[in-house]
Design an enzyme around this catalytic site. Structure first.
Site, PDB file in Angstrom:
ATOM      1  N   LYS A 117       0.838  -1.215   0.000  1.00 51.74           N
ATOM      2  CA  LYS A 117       0.000   0.000   0.000  1.00 51.74           C
ATOM      3  C   LYS A 117       0.866   1.255   0.000  1.00 51.74           C
ATOM      4  O   LYS A 117       0.657   2.168  -0.789  1.00 51.74           O
ATOM      5  CB  LYS A 117      -0.911   0.023   1.249  1.00 51.74           C
ATOM      6  CG  LYS A 117      -1.855  -1.157   1.348  1.00 51.74           C
ATOM      7  CD  LYS A 117      -2.746  -1.066   2.578  1.00 51.74           C
ATOM      8  CE  LYS A 117      -2.011  -1.264   3.876  1.00 51.74           C
ATOM      9  NZ  LYS A 117      -1.437  -2.619   4.045  1.00 51.74           N
ATOM     10  N   ARG A 135     -10.172   1.255   7.613  1.00 50.59           N
ATOM     11  CA  ARG A 135      -9.743  -0.119   7.791  1.00 50.59           C
ATOM     12  C   ARG A 135     -10.787  -0.943   8.544  1.00 50.59           C
ATOM     13  O   ARG A 135     -10.612  -2.133   8.738  1.00 50.59           O
ATOM     14  CB  ARG A 135      -8.432  -0.106   8.580  1.00 50.59           C
ATOM     15  CG  ARG A 135      -7.535  -1.285   8.328  1.00 50.59           C
ATOM     16  CD  ARG A 135      -6.233  -1.107   9.068  1.00 50.59           C
ATOM     17  NE  ARG A 135      -5.333  -0.197   8.427  1.00 50.59           N
ATOM     18  CZ  ARG A 135      -4.043  -0.468   8.150  1.00 50.59           C
ATOM     19  NH1 ARG A 135      -3.536  -1.620   8.474  1.00 50.59           N
ATOM     20  NH2 ARG A 135      -3.279   0.430   7.580  1.00 50.59           N
ATOM     21  N   ARG A 165      11.654  -6.375   4.985  1.00 54.62           N
ATOM     22  CA  ARG A 165      11.470  -4.908   4.901  1.00 54.62           C
ATOM     23  C   ARG A 165      12.447  -4.194   5.842  1.00 54.62           C
ATOM     24  O   ARG A 165      12.673  -4.607   6.963  1.00 54.62           O
ATOM     25  CB  ARG A 165      10.044  -4.528   5.290  1.00 54.62           C
ATOM     26  CG  ARG A 165       9.883  -3.012   5.383  1.00 54.62           C
ATOM     27  CD  ARG A 165       8.458  -2.537   5.350  1.00 54.62           C
ATOM     28  NE  ARG A 165       7.636  -3.073   6.405  1.00 54.62           N
ATOM     29  CZ  ARG A 165       6.327  -2.845   6.486  1.00 54.62           C
ATOM     30  NH1 ARG A 165       5.727  -2.119   5.574  1.00 54.62           N
ATOM     31  NH2 ARG A 165       5.638  -3.359   7.460  1.00 54.62           N
ATOM     32  N   ARG A 210      10.902  -2.708  11.337  1.00 52.35           N
ATOM     33  CA  ARG A 210       9.784  -2.250  12.157  1.00 52.35           C
ATOM     34  C   ARG A 210       9.507  -3.302  13.225  1.00 52.35           C
ATOM     35  O   ARG A 210       9.535  -4.493  12.924  1.00 52.35           O
ATOM     36  CB  ARG A 210       8.541  -2.066  11.267  1.00 52.35           C
ATOM     37  CG  ARG A 210       8.305  -0.630  10.894  1.00 52.35           C
ATOM     38  CD  ARG A 210       7.242  -0.447   9.875  1.00 52.35           C
ATOM     39  NE  ARG A 210       5.937  -1.013  10.198  1.00 52.35           N
ATOM     40  CZ  ARG A 210       4.845  -0.838   9.443  1.00 52.35           C
ATOM     41  NH1 ARG A 210       4.917  -0.109   8.352  1.00 52.35           N
ATOM     42  NH2 ARG A 210       3.704  -1.387   9.780  1.00 52.35           N
TER      43      ARG A 210
HETATM   44  P1  AP5 Z   1       0.541   0.399   8.358  1.00 56.77           P
HETATM   45  O1  AP5 Z   1       1.881   0.995   8.389  1.00 56.77           O
HETATM   46  O2  AP5 Z   1      -0.446   0.869   7.361  1.00 56.77           O
HETATM   47  O3  AP5 Z   1       0.715  -1.212   8.315  1.00 56.77           O
HETATM   48  P2  AP5 Z   1       0.081  -2.332   7.380  1.00 56.77           P
HETATM   49  O4  AP5 Z   1      -1.307  -2.094   6.921  1.00 56.77           O
HETATM   50  O5  AP5 Z   1       0.297  -3.601   8.080  1.00 56.77           O
HETATM   51  O6  AP5 Z   1       0.865  -2.168   6.103  1.00 56.77           O
HETATM   52  P3  AP5 Z   1       2.408  -2.064   5.993  1.00 56.77           P
HETATM   53  O7  AP5 Z   1       2.868  -0.638   6.199  1.00 56.77           O
HETATM   54  O8  AP5 Z   1       3.058  -3.111   6.836  1.00 56.77           O
HETATM   55  O9  AP5 Z   1       2.631  -2.512   4.514  1.00 56.77           O
HETATM   56  P4  AP5 Z   1       2.262  -1.839   3.130  1.00 56.77           P
HETATM   57  O10 AP5 Z   1       1.070  -2.510   2.538  1.00 56.77           O
HETATM   58  O11 AP5 Z   1       2.228  -0.335   3.181  1.00 56.77           O
HETATM   59  O12 AP5 Z   1       3.519  -2.354   2.338  1.00 56.77           O
HETATM   60  P5  AP5 Z   1       4.871  -1.595   1.935  1.00 56.77           P
HETATM   61  O13 AP5 Z   1       4.612  -0.720   0.757  1.00 56.77           O
HETATM   62  O14 AP5 Z   1       5.556  -1.011   3.123  1.00 56.77           O
HETATM   63  O15 AP5 Z   1      -0.112   0.520   9.778  1.00 56.77           O
HETATM   64  C1  AP5 Z   1       0.603   0.092  10.927  1.00 56.77           C
HETATM   65  C2  AP5 Z   1      -0.381  -0.298  11.985  1.00 56.77           C
HETATM   66  O16 AP5 Z   1      -1.161   0.856  12.340  1.00 56.77           O
HETATM   67  C3  AP5 Z   1      -1.400  -1.366  11.576  1.00 56.77           C
HETATM   68  O17 AP5 Z   1      -0.913  -2.661  11.798  1.00 56.77           O
HETATM   69  C4  AP5 Z   1      -2.550  -1.029  12.530  1.00 56.77           C
HETATM   70  O18 AP5 Z   1      -2.281  -1.558  13.802  1.00 56.77           O
HETATM   71  C5  AP5 Z   1      -2.478   0.479  12.651  1.00 56.77           C
HETATM   72  N1  AP5 Z   1      -3.398   1.171  11.712  1.00 56.77           N
HETATM   73  C6  AP5 Z   1      -3.076   1.750  10.528  1.00 56.77           C
HETATM   74  N2  AP5 Z   1      -4.170   2.283   9.955  1.00 56.77           N
HETATM   75  C7  AP5 Z   1      -5.198   2.046  10.813  1.00 56.77           C
HETATM   76  C8  AP5 Z   1      -6.583   2.347  10.783  1.00 56.77           C
HETATM   77  N3  AP5 Z   1      -7.148   2.988   9.744  1.00 56.77           N
HETATM   78  N4  AP5 Z   1      -7.343   1.939  11.841  1.00 56.77           N
HETATM   79  C9  AP5 Z   1      -6.793   1.296  12.889  1.00 56.77           C
HETATM   80  N5  AP5 Z   1      -5.491   0.973  12.976  1.00 56.77           N
HETATM   81  C10 AP5 Z   1      -4.700   1.333  11.943  1.00 56.77           C
HETATM   82  O19 AP5 Z   1       5.700  -2.885   1.416  1.00 56.77           O
HETATM   83  C11 AP5 Z   1       6.129  -3.877   2.333  1.00 56.77           C
HETATM   84  C12 AP5 Z   1       7.508  -4.396   1.887  1.00 56.77           C
HETATM   85  O20 AP5 Z   1       7.377  -5.102   0.649  1.00 56.77           O
HETATM   86  C13 AP5 Z   1       8.525  -3.277   1.620  1.00 56.77           C
HETATM   87  O21 AP5 Z   1       9.797  -3.740   2.003  1.00 56.77           O
HETATM   88  C14 AP5 Z   1       8.449  -3.061   0.085  1.00 56.77           C
HETATM   89  O22 AP5 Z   1       9.693  -2.604  -0.441  1.00 56.77           O
HETATM   90  C15 AP5 Z   1       8.109  -4.469  -0.415  1.00 56.77           C
HETATM   91  N6  AP5 Z   1       7.208  -4.469  -1.549  1.00 56.77           N
HETATM   92  C16 AP5 Z   1       6.136  -3.636  -1.765  1.00 56.77           C
HETATM   93  N7  AP5 Z   1       5.473  -3.995  -2.901  1.00 56.77           N
HETATM   94  C17 AP5 Z   1       6.149  -5.084  -3.387  1.00 56.77           C
HETATM   95  C18 AP5 Z   1       5.946  -5.925  -4.532  1.00 56.77           C
HETATM   96  N8  AP5 Z   1       4.910  -5.707  -5.376  1.00 56.77           N
HETATM   97  N9  AP5 Z   1       6.805  -6.954  -4.719  1.00 56.77           N
HETATM   98  C19 AP5 Z   1       7.842  -7.180  -3.860  1.00 56.77           C
HETATM   99  N10 AP5 Z   1       8.081  -6.417  -2.757  1.00 56.77           N
HETATM  100  C20 AP5 Z   1       7.249  -5.381  -2.535  1.00 56.77           C
END
Ligand code: AP5
Length: 213
Positions: free
Chosen positions: A8, A82, A121, A154
């Site tokens: 995302k 969410r 990551r 993280r």
């Molecule tokens: P948040 O930071 O949004 O955590 P998440 O939803 O678990 O998502 P991530 O940030 O872990 O991953 P992402 O999908 O953004 O992936 P990224 O691009 O970094 O929120 C943190 C916490 O806050 C949540 O767990 C929750 O507790 C709370 N929260 C947030 N919003 C909330 C809400 N609205 N209500 C309540 N609580 C809330 O990519 C991940 C990794 O993969 C990176 O290393 C990247 O380089 C790699 N990557 C990305 N895309 C690809 C691909 N296509 N192929 C290969 N590698 C890839």
């Protein structure tokens, strides 16, 4: 929206580079934790356990952002809404300002792939840049390309916490996908593809309007 680690943030940053305002609730929460405010303390407790932040707290922060921005300007939200409560509340705010959502972009990755991906990551704690040791490695190991800071993992990327986040995603966020599907707004993408391919598919279906000149 989508499963943890589905990309995302990576996708939202690509869209933001085209001049669209980008807001991530995860980043907002981490900044609040960094400031060591009482609110940040409550958020940290939830995030360290792999739980969602409470709805009233999330909605409080997002309400401030939503009503503080000029009406009619586009944006990309990363990680919000969410839960169904958040989605319904957000619809009320949009309606009150006569604004509409163009799309709900939903990325999904399977649980095992998620655990594997998040173990690789790395983030820069100084400027927030996101890396991956295999898919997006920095030029110098464990060092930010932009500011030279040391990269970190993280805390909520530990396997047990990731699995808990994934279960919560299935329970709380998948119903939100259905909510937007029923409104005809859902664009569902398999997240197990290269980010550039997903961005290209997305842009051929939907052109974001630049909001920042
Ligand atoms: P948040 O930071 O949004 O955590 P998440 O939803 O678990 O998502 P991530 O940030 O872990 O991953 P992402 O999908 O953004 O992936 P990224 O691009 O970094 O929120 C943190 C916490 O806050 C949540 O767990 C929750 O507790 C709370 N929260 C947030 N919003 C909330 C809400 N609205 N209500 C309540 N609580 C809330 O990519 C991940 C990794 O993969 C990176 O290393 C990247 O380089 C790699 N990557 C990305 N895309 C690809 C691909 N296509 N192929 C290969 N590698 C890839």
């Amino acid at each position: 929206m989508g499963s943890p680690g589905a990309g995302k943030g990576t996708l939202a940053v690509e869209l933001a580079a085209r001049g669209v305002e980008h807001l991530s609730t995860g980043d907002l929460f981490r900044a609040e934790i960094e400031r060591k405010t009482p609110l940040g303390g409550r958020i940290k407790t939830a995030l360290d356990r792999g739980e969602l932040a409470p709805d009233e707290l999330t909605l409080g922060l997002m309400r401030k952002w939503f009503w503080g921005r000029p009406a009619g300007r586009g944006f990309v939200l990363d990680g919000f809404p969410r839960t169904l409560i958040q989605a319904r509340c957000f619809d009320e705010w949009l309606e009150a300002r006569n604004e509409v959502l163009s799309a709900c972009v939903f990325l999904e990755l399977g649980e095992e792939a998620t655990v594997k991906r998040l173990s690789g990551r790395r983030i820069c704690p100084w400027d927030g840049r996101v890396y991956h040791i295999e898919h997006r490695p920095p030029a110098i190991e464990e060092t930010c390309d932009d500011c030279g800071g040391s990269l970190v993992r993280r805390e909520d990327d530990a396997e047990t916490v990731v699995r808990r986040r994934y279960r919560l995603y299935l329970k709380k966020s998948r119903p939100v996908a259905k909510y937007y599907r029923d409104q005809g707004l859902l664009r569902f993408y398999d997240a197990d593809r290269r980010p550039a391919e997903i961005v290209s598919d997305l842009l051929s279906a939907y052109q974001p309007t630049p909001t920042i000149s």
